[in-house]
Design a protein around this motif. Structure first.
Motif, short mmCIF file in Angstrom:
data_model
loop_
_atom_site.label_atom_id
_atom_site.label_comp_id
_atom_site.label_asym_id
_atom_site.label_seq_id
_atom_site.Cartn_x
_atom_site.Cartn_y
_atom_site.Cartn_z
N ASP A 131 -6.18 1.87 7.59
CA ASP A 131 -6.31 2.00 6.03
C ASP A 131 -6.71 0.85 5.58
O ASP A 131 -6.57 -0.38 5.95
N ARG A 163 4.15 -0.40 0.43
CA ARG A 163 3.69 0.72 0.09
C ARG A 163 3.92 1.26 -1.50
O ARG A 163 3.01 2.11 -1.94
N ALA A 164 5.01 1.18 -1.88
CA ALA A 164 5.15 1.40 -3.17
C ALA A 164 4.42 1.04 -4.13
O ALA A 164 4.03 1.66 -5.06
N ARG A 165 4.18 -0.34 -3.86
CA ARG A 165 3.23 -0.96 -4.95
C ARG A 165 1.74 -0.40 -4.82
O ARG A 165 0.85 -0.17 -5.78
N GLU A 166 1.28 0.00 -3.46
CA GLU A 166 0.01 0.88 -3.20
C GLU A 166 0.02 1.88 -4.19
O GLU A 166 -1.02 2.35 -4.85
N ARG A 167 0.85 2.87 -3.76
CA ARG A 167 1.11 4.21 -4.76
C ARG A 167 0.98 3.86 -6.21
O ARG A 167 0.30 4.65 -6.98
N LEU A 168 1.92 2.92 -6.76
CA LEU A 168 2.02 2.75 -7.95
C LEU A 168 0.08 2.20 -8.75
O LEU A 168 -0.12 2.76 -9.69
N LYS A 169 -0.15 1.33 -7.92
CA LYS A 169 -1.75 1.13 -8.31
C LYS A 169 -2.75 2.18 -8.21
O LYS A 169 -3.52 2.41 -9.09
N ALA A 170 -2.52 3.12 -7.10
CA ALA A 170 -3.22 4.19 -6.98
C ALA A 170 -3.15 5.33 -8.35
O ALA A 170 -3.88 5.76 -8.80
N HIS A 171 -1.67 5.41 -8.50
CA HIS A 171 -1.52 6.30 -9.70
C HIS A 171 -1.92 5.84 -10.92
O HIS A 171 -2.64 6.36 -11.84
N SER A 172 -1.92 4.34 -11.24
CA SER A 172 -2.32 3.83 -12.29
C SER A 172 -3.83 3.84 -12.37
O SER A 172 -4.43 4.21 -13.57
N SER A 224 -5.79 6.23 -11.24
CA SER A 224 -5.90 7.64 -11.31
C SER A 224 -5.87 8.10 -12.85
O SER A 224 -6.67 8.62 -13.49
#
Length: 67
Positions: free
Chosen positions: A5, A37-46, A48
């Motif tokens: 990753d 991992r939560a920080r990565e998902r938040l960044k990806a959502h932001s 998007s």
């Protein structure tokens, strides 16, 4: 694990795992993995959401310029 990753620091996590010799340090390691991992998902959502807003803005500008 054929493809690593992007942004996942395998060397760092392997070192932390090797150092986790008791239950409290293993739990701290697990918490770290979850938090990162939560920080990565938040960044990806932001990212998007930002792209969706940009696309909507561009579409509205192009739509009004045709009139």
């Amino acid at each position: 694990m054929s493809k690593q990753d992007e942004g996942f620091d395998y060397h760092r996590y392997r070192t932390l795992l090797a150092e986790a010799v008791d239950e409290s340090s293993r739990l701290a390691f697990i918490d770290l993995l979850i938090e990162e991992r939560a920080r990565e998902r938040l960044k990806a959502h932001s990212t998007s959401e930002r792209l969706a807003i940009t696309a909507k803005t561009v579409a509205s500008i192009l739509g009004t310029s045709r009139n």
